[in-house]
Design a protein around this motif. Structure first.
Motif, short mmCIF file in Angstrom:
data_model
loop_
_atom_site.label_atom_id
_atom_site.label_comp_id
_atom_site.label_asym_id
_atom_site.label_seq_id
_atom_site.Cartn_x
_atom_site.Cartn_y
_atom_site.Cartn_z
N ALA A 237 6.34 -14.23 11.53
CA ALA A 237 5.01 -15.57 11.96
C ALA A 237 4.11 -14.11 13.50
O ALA A 237 3.27 -14.76 13.17
N ALA A 238 4.62 -13.53 14.27
CA ALA A 238 4.16 -12.41 15.10
C ALA A 238 2.93 -12.13 14.07
O ALA A 238 1.98 -11.41 14.54
N GLU A 239 3.60 -11.81 13.48
CA GLU A 239 2.76 -10.29 12.59
C GLU A 239 1.82 -11.21 11.43
O GLU A 239 0.84 -10.57 11.41
N GLY A 240 1.77 -12.71 11.65
CA GLY A 240 0.38 -13.06 10.78
C GLY A 240 -0.32 -14.14 11.80
O GLY A 240 -1.35 -13.50 11.45
N LEU A 241 0.11 -13.94 13.24
CA LEU A 241 -0.76 -14.04 14.13
C LEU A 241 -1.66 -12.85 14.65
O LEU A 241 -2.60 -13.45 14.68
N ALA A 242 -1.05 -12.00 14.71
CA ALA A 242 -1.74 -10.24 14.49
C ALA A 242 -2.56 -10.15 13.83
O ALA A 242 -4.29 -9.75 13.62
N PHE A 243 -2.49 -10.45 12.69
CA PHE A 243 -3.48 -10.26 11.61
C PHE A 243 -4.36 -11.29 11.83
O PHE A 243 -5.39 -10.90 11.62
N LEU A 244 -4.86 -12.66 12.00
CA LEU A 244 -5.74 -13.55 12.77
C LEU A 244 -6.22 -13.29 13.79
O LEU A 244 -7.68 -12.98 13.71
N HIS A 245 -6.02 -12.85 14.49
CA HIS A 245 -6.33 -12.42 16.02
C HIS A 245 -6.75 -10.72 15.68
O HIS A 245 -8.40 -11.39 16.88
N GLU A 246 -6.78 -10.14 15.05
CA GLU A 246 -7.37 -8.34 14.65
C GLU A 246 -8.23 -9.02 13.57
O GLU A 246 -9.07 -7.44 13.60
N ALA A 247 -8.46 -9.64 12.96
CA ALA A 247 -9.07 -9.70 11.25
C ALA A 247 -10.98 -9.25 12.03
O ALA A 247 -11.17 -9.46 13.19
N GLU A 248 -11.52 -8.72 11.63
CA GLU A 248 -12.83 -8.44 11.94
C GLU A 248 -13.50 -9.44 12.59
O GLU A 248 -14.39 -9.43 13.13
N LYS A 249 -13.53 -10.44 11.70
CA LYS A 249 -14.41 -12.47 12.11
C LYS A 249 -12.60 -13.13 13.56
O LYS A 249 -12.15 -13.83 12.33
N SER A 250 -12.04 -12.50 14.19
CA SER A 250 -10.87 -13.41 14.79
C SER A 250 -10.68 -15.20 14.23
O SER A 250 -12.00 -15.85 14.59
N VAL A 251 -9.54 -15.38 14.05
CA VAL A 251 -9.26 -16.36 14.07
C VAL A 251 -8.16 -17.24 15.12
O VAL A 251 -7.22 -16.60 15.11
N ILE A 252 -8.64 -17.61 15.79
CA ILE A 252 -7.59 -18.36 16.08
C ILE A 252 -6.45 -20.05 15.96
O ILE A 252 -7.13 -20.69 15.50
N TYR A 253 -4.95 -19.79 15.94
CA TYR A 253 -4.96 -20.78 15.26
C TYR A 253 -4.28 -22.53 15.59
O TYR A 253 -4.70 -23.26 14.63
N ARG A 254 -4.54 -22.31 17.24
CA ARG A 254 -4.99 -23.42 17.31
C ARG A 254 -3.37 -24.00 17.42
O ARG A 254 -3.24 -25.66 18.16
N ASP A 255 -2.88 -23.98 16.33
CA ASP A 255 -1.57 -25.53 16.03
C ASP A 255 0.13 -23.88 16.15
O ASP A 255 0.52 -24.61 14.12
N PHE A 256 0.12 -23.35 16.26
CA PHE A 256 1.61 -22.48 16.03
C PHE A 256 2.54 -23.77 16.69
O PHE A 256 2.40 -23.43 17.60
N LYS A 257 3.41 -23.27 15.57
CA LYS A 257 4.64 -24.40 16.08
C LYS A 257 5.47 -24.34 15.02
O LYS A 257 5.30 -23.87 14.12
N ALA A 258 7.30 -24.33 15.61
CA ALA A 258 8.07 -24.40 14.57
C ALA A 258 7.70 -25.54 13.00
O ALA A 258 8.03 -24.39 11.41
N SER A 259 7.38 -26.38 13.24
CA SER A 259 6.96 -27.11 11.47
C SER A 259 5.52 -26.12 10.58
O SER A 259 6.04 -26.84 9.66
N ASN A 260 4.97 -25.32 11.20
CA ASN A 260 4.00 -24.79 10.73
C ASN A 260 4.38 -23.60 10.00
O ASN A 260 3.46 -22.86 9.42
N ILE A 261 5.41 -23.02 10.39
CA ILE A 261 6.25 -21.52 9.72
C ILE A 261 6.89 -22.07 8.57
O ILE A 261 7.92 -22.94 8.59
N LEU A 262 5.88 -21.26 7.42
CA LEU A 262 6.85 -22.02 6.07
C LEU A 262 8.41 -20.71 5.81
O LEU A 262 7.53 -19.49 6.73
N LEU A 263 9.16 -20.82 5.26
CA LEU A 263 10.36 -19.90 5.45
C LEU A 263 10.82 -19.62 3.59
O LEU A 263 10.38 -20.27 2.52
N ASP A 264 10.20 -18.60 2.81
CA ASP A 264 10.82 -18.48 1.28
C ASP A 264 11.66 -17.87 0.97
O ASP A 264 13.01 -18.15 1.70
#
Length: 478
Positions: free
Chosen positions: A190-217
């Motif tokens: 989950a941390a790697e997913g957020l880091a990818f969004l924050h460090e993108a060329e045009k950064s993205v703020i997820y704004r709704d990070f919570k347990a129900s939005n973290i899916l598992l394969d």
């Protein structure tokens, strides 16, 4: 430099007309070379009647589905295929084969249908298509395609076998608890997913990070989903994005709630809350707990800063099977993410580095597995406790109940048995005389409402000898 505006007329074709099943959508395999487009790049002149994402860089990796196709995939949105429901709407699982969608390999999918009476709408649907149509990362859920027919808005994702982190932590109470190593793997993903969004060329703020939005394969790889509330990060000299406060109570950063100023540090705070949930097995907000424990962050903060108190935080279902060094390190990391001052919080890249180091901690105690079986009641009483059995029987015969005639009958039977045992030593005449000459007066038992008398007991019987000190039954001469 003026920003190029792209009209919605170049985005989605036939959104209000529907698409014939005979018109297969070809996916453009060419990777876009232009910079990622954001929601603010689009000119939104009222209600669109002709939009085509497929002709833009956004639709390069997306399939366009018809509503009829999605009904077939989900068996007409059968209740048997229902997975859950969020702010966007209900989610159903389905299966795509080559007959339904030529060129797309057979796979299981999750179909999310916009609830027209829900909290979200077309704007959130389009935001998700715009972001996930361009962003690709192992820790972001894959958007396969979409449907836009008349007022219907649907999204088609890859199917995540393990469901959400929320289900694994809080709802599957009858299944085994997530082990420590799996929890740390989920936190890292989950941390790697957020880091990818924050460090993108045009950064993205997820704004709704919570347990129900973290899916598992299937192997518990964490993937972020639900980008309906995502926002582009600040650009140029801007330090934050001013926006309407949205999100979930218990996860949103306090400075964002108070001011509406959104930064990447807002996501860091939310990550700290989820990390606490992973450590403690508690929800961020739980009204069923005592008042002081309902808000997880407020309850946990006094323990996070002291490594000697970390064990008080840990999920009891782990049963001590976790790395002590890892738990202390994770608690310290959560404490830093939950700092009141946003500038004091670490970046998500720093969080990732810390969690990567924790993956190698191997000081997890190996406990012995014990399978406990509740003993079933046995009809046979143990032979090793004859005295206890006799004592219980004797005691029971002396428990008086004025309204119960069965007890008196049992006492008489015990008296007769004792008399027969002593009959070999005494003559029948002597025994009869003694039976007539010796009687008891029943002593009133405390707590009884009515007076009653006890059956005569022979003065030389074993019962009388045993309870001689406790019975006040003087002999009477006739």
């Amino acid at each position: 430099m003026a920003r190029e505006k792209v009209s919605w007329t170049h985005l989605i074709t036939g959104c209000y007309k529907g698409r014939s099943q005979s018109e297969p959508k070809k996916v453009n395999s060419k990777i876009p070379s232009s910079p990622r487009k954001s929601f603010t790049d689009f000119n939104i002149p009222g209600s669109p009647f002709s939009l085509d994402i497929s002709n833009s860089s956004i639709g390069n990796n997306l399939h366009v589905f018809t509503l009829a196709e999605l009904k077939t995939i989900t068996q007409n949105f059968s209740q048997n295929n229902f997975l859950g429901e969020g702010g966007f709407g209900p989610v159903h699982k389905g299966y795509i084969d080559e007959k339904i969608k030529p060129g797309l390999k057979p796979m299981r999918v999750a179909v999310k249908l916009l609830d027209l009476d829900g909290l979200q709408g077309h704007r959130e649907w389009l935001t998700e298509v715009i972001f996930l149509g361009q962003l690709m990362h192992p820790n972001l859920v894959r958007l396969i395609g979409y449907c836009c027919e008349e007022e219907n808005r649907l999204l088609v994702y890859e199917y995540m076998v393990r469901g959400s982190l929320e289900n694994q932590l809080f709802r599957n109470r009858f299944s085994a608890s997530l082990p420590w190593t799996t929890r740390m793997k989920i936190a890292l993903g989950a941390a790697e997913g957020l880091a990818f969004l924050h460090e993108a060329e045009k950064s993205v703020i997820y704004r709704d990070f919570k347990a129900s939005n973290i899916l598992l394969d299937s192997d518990y790889t964490a993937k972020l989903s639900d980008f309906g509330l995502a926002k582009d990060g600040p650009e140029g000299d801007d330090t934050h994005v001013s926006t309407r406060v949205m999100g979930t109570q218990g996860y949103a950063a306090p400075e964002y709630v108070m001011t509406g100023h959104l930064t990447a540090m807002s996501d860091v705070y939310s990550f700290g809350v989820v990390l606490l949930e992973i450590l403690t097995g508690r929800r961020s907000m739980d009204k069923a707990r005592p008042i002081r424990e309902q808000n997880l962050t407020e309850w946990a903060k006094p323990y996070l800063g002291d490594s000697r108190k970390v064990d008080r935080l840990m999920d009891p279902r782990l049963d001590g099977q976790y790395s002590i060094k890892g738990a202390q390190k994770a608690a310290q990391l959560a404490y830093q993410c939950l700092k009141d001052n946003p500038k004091s919080r670490p970046t998500m890249s720093a969080v990732v580095k810390t969690l990567e180091l924790m993956q190698s901690f191997d000081d997890i105690p190996v406990g012995q597995f014990v399978y406990t079986v509740s003993p079933s009641p046995s009809r046979d009483k143990p032979e090793t406790e004859p005295n206890k059995k006799e004592s219980n029987e004797e005691t029971k015969t002396l428990k008086l109940d004025d309204d119960d005639n069965d007890d008196d009958e049992k006492k008489c039977n015990n008296k007769k048995k004792d008399d027969e045992m002593e009959g070999s030593e005494d003559d029948d005449e002597e025994k009869n005389k003694k039976d007539k000459s010796h009687h008891h007066k029943r002593r009133r038992s405390p707590g009884h409402r009515h007076k009653s008398t006890i059956s005569p007991v022979h003065s030389e019987t074993s019962l009388y000898k045993y309870f001689n000190n406790g019975l006040n039954s003087p002999k009477r001469n006739h």
